[in-house]
Design a protein around this motif. Sequence first.
Motif: not given
Length: 186
Positions: A50-55, A132-142
């Motif tokens: 399970f992949v999550y942005p940040m805790t 490499a896996a091209r996971l969906p990403m987002m940029t938040v505060e750099n």
Amino acid sequence: MDVDWSALPSPVDDGGARHLTGAALPDVALSATDGSIVSLARLTGRTVVFVYPMTGRPGIALPEGWDQIPGARGCTPQTCAFRDIYVELKEAGAAHVYGFSTQDFAYQQELAERLHLPFPLLSDSDLEFSSAARLPMMTVENMTLAKRLALIIDDGMVSHVFYPVFPPDRNAGDVLSWLQSNRRSQ
């Protein structure tokens, strides 16, 4: 921690994970909070990631506007839900269970200890696997963060993807239901 998920914006399927089903994962070494080095491409058997942005971390503020970013809120509830049904996931056929984010190893280690996790967390702070896996990403505060998703991996190949994931605290139950309905023959 009770969260009113209806008060938060839900993520939409932007197609960012569509390419993952059926894909062979890249052979990238990831640091795990149990001290091991893990390559998801080399694991045998069925693996749940399970992949999550940040805790969040006690005493440290989340990025400004975090709750208004669709799908951002809920990393700790998602992680705790996987923790709470870890035994059932294993009984349903998961040989391995991992949490994954782009947060650094020390951050992951603190979380694993604080939440008493029975499974390791993987750190991809250099973004090598995510790229490499091209996971969906987002940029938040750099910060470059992975969008929330869950992968079912069979012998290094992605069999199923849960994306987008919302609400996050129900993801573990959805994964368990899928595992129970899609058992692998030994």
